[in-house]
Design a protein around this motif. Structure first.
Motif, mmCIF file in Angstrom:
data_model
loop_
_atom_site.group_PDB
_atom_site.id
_atom_site.type_symbol
_atom_site.label_atom_id
_atom_site.label_comp_id
_atom_site.label_asym_id
_atom_site.label_seq_id
_atom_site.Cartn_x
_atom_site.Cartn_y
_atom_site.Cartn_z
ATOM 1 N N ASP A 18 1.351 -1.752 0.003
ATOM 2 C CA ASP A 18 0.509 0.055 -0.145
ATOM 3 C C ASP A 18 0.658 1.394 0.271
ATOM 4 N N GLU A 19 1.378 1.585 -1.321
ATOM 5 C CA GLU A 19 2.452 2.599 -1.238
ATOM 6 C C GLU A 19 1.880 3.941 -0.697
ATOM 7 N N PHE A 23 3.795 5.337 2.038
ATOM 8 C CA PHE A 23 4.802 7.680 1.494
ATOM 9 C C PHE A 23 4.488 8.766 3.358
ATOM 10 N N THR A 56 1.615 11.050 -1.915
ATOM 11 C CA THR A 56 2.991 10.340 -2.702
ATOM 12 C C THR A 56 3.847 11.514 -3.049
ATOM 13 N N CYS A 92 11.135 13.691 -1.891
ATOM 14 C CA CYS A 92 10.790 13.367 -2.962
ATOM 15 C C CYS A 92 10.736 13.643 -5.036
ATOM 16 N N LEU A 95 12.756 10.530 -4.242
ATOM 17 C CA LEU A 95 11.881 9.159 -4.669
ATOM 18 C C LEU A 95 11.697 8.874 -5.783
ATOM 19 N N TYR A 99 13.951 5.867 -7.230
ATOM 20 C CA TYR A 99 13.042 5.054 -6.854
ATOM 21 C C TYR A 99 11.505 4.786 -7.890
ATOM 22 N N GLY A 101 9.010 6.505 -7.171
ATOM 23 C CA GLY A 101 8.282 7.863 -6.499
ATOM 24 C C GLY A 101 7.471 6.922 -5.538
ATOM 25 N N ARG A 102 8.414 5.411 -5.128
ATOM 26 C CA ARG A 102 7.776 3.917 -3.904
ATOM 27 C C ARG A 102 8.740 4.261 -2.971
ATOM 28 N N ILE A 103 8.222 4.304 -2.326
ATOM 29 C CA ILE A 103 8.915 3.275 -0.701
ATOM 30 C C ILE A 103 9.732 1.969 -1.444
ATOM 31 N N GLY A 104 8.033 1.584 -1.857
ATOM 32 C CA GLY A 104 8.707 -0.015 -2.265
ATOM 33 C C GLY A 104 9.511 -0.089 -3.317
ATOM 34 N N GLY A 105 9.796 0.704 -3.976
ATOM 35 C CA GLY A 105 10.787 0.811 -5.159
ATOM 36 C C GLY A 105 12.538 0.660 -4.194
#
Length: 148
Positions: A18-19, A23, A56, A92, A95, A99, A101-105
């Motif tokens: 859940d991005e 974030f 985001t 930002c 990111l 990545y 634009g994702r923490i998951g990245g």
């Protein structure tokens, strides 16, 4: 000493994949990790996320430095508003650029949890306190096998 606020205290849960929740918690952790009260950090988070829709990195990046300073001031950040606005813009942009634009990245690019944590610490303004806060609320969502 008061307990550290958690995502549920801000009205959400961090869930795997859940991005927006990842974030939002990263942004909250960043604010809580600075030398301001929890009340000011939470108020500023609410201005950024709930009032301005910054859930985001792309949405946060749309604000100019001056606008970010104003929003930080609205939340009660006055002492560190200029430097925090600069670090938020860098955060930002990094990111977005590095990545997707994702923490998951960040997690996908990292070899393991330790590498993920090193990558987070590489963000200007993210130190051990911010990292600890973030991982306490997101560690299990990002690395379910090891937990927090």
């Amino acid at each position: 000493m008061r307990r550290q606020l958690l995502p549920r205290d801000l009205g959400f849960e961090v869930r795997p994949g859940d991005e927006p929740s990842l974030f939002k918690w990263f942004l909250a952790s960043f604010l809580f990790g600075n030398r301001v009260s929890q009340e000011i950090a939470a108020s500023t988070w609410r201005v950024l996320v709930e009032e301005q829709g910054c859930d985001t990195p792309a949405r946060l990046c749309r604000f100019t430095h001056a606008q970010l300073v104003g929003l930080l001031g609205e939340g009660g950040y006055r002492r560190y508003d200029e430097s925090t606005a600069t670090r938020l813009s860098l955060l930002c942009r990094t990111l977005m650029d590095e990545y997707g634009g994702r923490i998951g990245g960040i997690a996908e690019a990292a070899e393991d949890r330790d590498d993920f944590e090193r990558r987070l610490l590489a963000f200007k303004g993210v130190g051990p306190v911010t990292l600890g806060i973030f991982m306490s609320g997101a560690g299990r969502a990002l690395f379910p096998a090891r937990g927090t």
